[in-house]
Scaffold this active site. Structure first.
Site, mmCIF file in Angstrom:
data_model
loop_
_atom_site.group_PDB
_atom_site.id
_atom_site.type_symbol
_atom_site.label_atom_id
_atom_site.label_comp_id
_atom_site.label_asym_id
_atom_site.label_seq_id
_atom_site.Cartn_x
_atom_site.Cartn_y
_atom_site.Cartn_z
ATOM 1 N N LYS A 67 0.827 -1.203 0.000
ATOM 2 C CA LYS A 67 0.000 0.000 0.000
ATOM 3 C C LYS A 67 0.868 1.262 0.000
ATOM 4 O O LYS A 67 0.600 2.216 -0.731
ATOM 5 C CB LYS A 67 -0.932 -0.009 1.215
ATOM 6 C CG LYS A 67 -1.974 1.106 1.190
ATOM 7 C CD LYS A 67 -2.859 1.064 2.432
ATOM 8 C CE LYS A 67 -3.748 -0.153 2.447
ATOM 9 N NZ LYS A 67 -4.704 -0.107 3.587
ATOM 10 N N ASN A 125 -24.683 8.789 13.336
ATOM 11 C CA ASN A 125 -24.987 7.678 12.444
ATOM 12 C C ASN A 125 -26.283 6.977 12.838
ATOM 13 O O ASN A 125 -27.050 6.528 11.981
ATOM 14 C CB ASN A 125 -23.823 6.688 12.414
ATOM 15 C CG ASN A 125 -22.760 7.081 11.403
ATOM 16 O OD1 ASN A 125 -22.903 8.078 10.703
ATOM 17 N ND2 ASN A 125 -21.694 6.313 11.329
ATOM 18 N N PHE A 128 -32.505 12.276 3.552
ATOM 19 C CA PHE A 128 -32.535 10.893 4.033
ATOM 20 C C PHE A 128 -33.965 10.358 4.148
ATOM 21 O O PHE A 128 -34.241 9.467 4.954
ATOM 22 C CB PHE A 128 -31.800 10.750 5.367
ATOM 23 C CG PHE A 128 -30.307 10.864 5.227
ATOM 24 C CD1 PHE A 128 -29.523 9.738 5.035
ATOM 25 C CD2 PHE A 128 -29.690 12.097 5.251
ATOM 26 C CE1 PHE A 128 -28.151 9.842 4.880
ATOM 27 C CE2 PHE A 128 -28.317 12.221 5.091
ATOM 28 C CZ PHE A 128 -27.554 11.085 4.905
ATOM 29 N N LEU A 129 -34.868 10.885 3.331
ATOM 30 C CA LEU A 129 -36.242 10.383 3.326
ATOM 31 C C LEU A 129 -36.591 9.728 1.996
ATOM 32 O O LEU A 129 -37.736 9.759 1.576
ATOM 33 C CB LEU A 129 -37.235 11.512 3.623
ATOM 34 C CG LEU A 129 -37.358 11.947 5.088
ATOM 35 C CD1 LEU A 129 -38.416 13.035 5.225
ATOM 36 C CD2 LEU A 129 -37.704 10.773 5.995
ATOM 37 N N ALA A 172 -37.132 6.360 0.252
ATOM 38 C CA ALA A 172 -37.308 4.934 0.534
ATOM 39 C C ALA A 172 -36.629 4.099 -0.546
ATOM 40 O O ALA A 172 -36.530 4.503 -1.701
ATOM 41 C CB ALA A 172 -38.788 4.587 0.600
ATOM 42 N N CYS A 225 -19.525 1.559 7.249
ATOM 43 C CA CYS A 225 -19.634 2.368 8.464
ATOM 44 C C CYS A 225 -20.987 2.248 9.163
ATOM 45 O O CYS A 225 -21.069 1.796 10.298
ATOM 46 C CB CYS A 225 -19.353 3.829 8.141
ATOM 47 S SG CYS A 225 -17.642 4.154 7.668
ATOM 48 N N LYS A 246 -22.214 -1.252 10.839
ATOM 49 C CA LYS A 246 -21.365 -1.734 11.931
ATOM 50 C C LYS A 246 -21.314 -0.723 13.076
ATOM 51 O O LYS A 246 -21.226 -1.118 14.247
ATOM 52 C CB LYS A 246 -19.974 -2.105 11.428
ATOM 53 C CG LYS A 246 -19.118 -0.976 10.867
ATOM 54 C CD LYS A 246 -18.143 -0.425 11.869
ATOM 55 C CE LYS A 246 -17.225 0.602 11.230
ATOM 56 N NZ LYS A 246 -16.343 1.263 12.230
#
Length: 446
Positions: free
Chosen positions: A37, A219, A260-261, A263, A271, A274
């Site tokens: 990496k 979150n 965030f509405l 559907a 993220c 978890k």
């Protein structure tokens, strides 16, 4: 003199933070235990797709043409300790195997490797998402191992990156959270973030536990909002309502808002799922599990969306998918990313494959990662290749490329003009005008 910065861990969070710190004018040293990496990063190559990140990296990596030379990489903890005044810990904290709790092994390994080399006053800043109480334990561990003792301080500065917008979110954050225990730690973080603070980003100072809780709480709230509208989609399916019109109506209430509405098939990624589960696990350890019991239902609603999409596909195809050719548009958990971790789109494709469907997946950036997770699925190099001869087309990731498709042109390739919109992001009237049967979750009559 400006502080020198190290970034420990060069995954998604770390490499973005390192490049952004160099962009802000700091000398930066990125550290990772993976030599492969480090070699790639030193050549200006990113380990993942993120808009604008590789350009930012190439602008600053030492030794590249026209680079500022402010950014370089190493695998040496002694070199990092000698170089840095501020050490950002950006390693991954995945879900522990077989449990809800976060796996803190990478954080502990990073701290145990760095601390013995801290011989002068320094600030170790956690950015990884951790269970509340971790910062205090890390501070105690550093005080135990570091020659500098309590002169090696700990602060917590949680990240709020959105994949697809990570560079913007780092350079122009909507807030900077600083969990500190001393005026000197606050002063150093203010110096590091002087540019975004001057440009208007709020700088919020608080104690360590509160800073740790901010990310988990944020979150959890976002997950709750997403799962709420998806629960309403289930009700709309049963009652004959339209969840898109419902969301529009309630979104006009400024106490609720429109974000965030939408559907659909739910959230995924490395993220949100978890972090939600780790928060529940930590609440149980603190003896306040009842406070977050509702998050179990939030998680359950989210996971149900995947099976609902499979059921909608089966229903639209007459009750069975065995032998049917299905084109899946999208493999990543969201657009502008190559991340397929816990991707609803890829999970649905896999479920349909296991039920006997011939599934072909196309995604603009996530195909190689998808192949590693589900090598038995079919993969196409274009939308047209995926759709050719398909009995059903499933729209499962909101890539702009998919929103701009020509329904009439695509209809000439498909075996049957059946579109199932798992993201409620396409225009039903436009697709129906081209002869397609359109169905979406929560919109039985749309």
């Amino acid at each position: 003199m400006a502080p020198k910065i190290t970034v420990i861990g060069t995954g998604y969070l770390g490499v973005t933070h390192a490049a952004a710190m160099a962009e802000l004018g700091f000398e930066v040293l990125g550290l990772d235990i993976s030599e492969e990496k480090i070699k790639a990063l030193s050549a200006g190559r990113t380990p993942m797709y993120e808009p604008g990140l590789e350009d930012l990296l190439r602008r600053h990596v030492e030794g590249l043409a026209d680079s500022t030379g402010r950014l370089r990489f190493t695998t040496s903890y002694p070199d990092a300790a000698a170089f840095g005044d501020v050490h950002f810990v950006c390693v991954n904290t995945p879900q522990r195997q077989g449990e809800y709790a976060a796996d803190m092994s990478a954080v502990h390994a990073a701290v145990d490797s760095l601390a013995p080399h801290l011989t002068r006053p320094t600030l170790v800043v956690g950015k990884s998402t951790v269970p509340v109480g971790s910062a205090a334990r890390i501070a105690a561990r550093i005080a135990e191992l570091a020659p500098a003792g309590d002169k090696a301080e700990v602060a917590w500065n949680p990240e709020f990156l959105r994949e697809g917008f990570a560079v913007q979110d780092t350079l122009r954050p909507d807030r900077i959270v600083a969990g500190v225990t001393s005026p000197e730690a606050e002063r150093l973080l203010r110096e590091v973030y002087a540019t975004p603070i001057a440009e208007g980003s709020p700088f919020l100072v608080m104690d360590l536990p509160t800073a740790e809780l901010v990310k988990a709480a944020a979150n959890s709230f976002l997950a709750t909002k997403i799962s709420f509208i998806n629960a309403m989609a289930e009700v709309c399916e049963a009652a004959g309502g339209d969840v898109v019109r419902l969301a529009e109506a309630i979104g006009h209430d400024e106490r609720i808002g429109r974000k965030f509405l939408r559907a659909g098939i739910g959230f995924g990624g490395g993220c949100l799922p978890k972090d939600l589960r780790a928060f529940m696990a930590r609440a149980g350890e603190l003896g306040v599990d009842q406070a977050l019991t509702f998050l179990r239902e939030i998680d359950s609603i989210n996971m149900r969306r995947r099976s609902h999409m499979v059921e909608l596909t089966r229903e639209a195809l007459g009750g069975a998918v065995l032998g049917r050719r299905i084109a899946v548009l999208g493999a990543t958990f969201k657009p502008d990313s190559d991340d397929v971790r816990d991707s609803p789109a890829l999970n649905i494709a896999g479920q349909l494959h296991l039920q006997g469907a011939q599934v072909t997946v196309y995604d603009p950036k996530g195909l190689e990662n998808a192949r590693q997770v589900f090598p038995t699925l079919g993969y196409a190099r274009s939308v047209e290749e995926a759709v050719r001869g398909a009995d059903a087309v499933l729209h499962l990731t909101e890539w702009r490329e998919f929103r701009e498709l020509d329904p009439a042109e695509l209809g000439r390739l498909a075996g049957r003009r059946l579109l199932l919109d798992g993201r409620n992001a396409l225009d039903p009237e436009r697709w129906r005008a081209a002869g397609w049967t359109y169905r979406a979750l929560g919109r039985p009559a749309a």
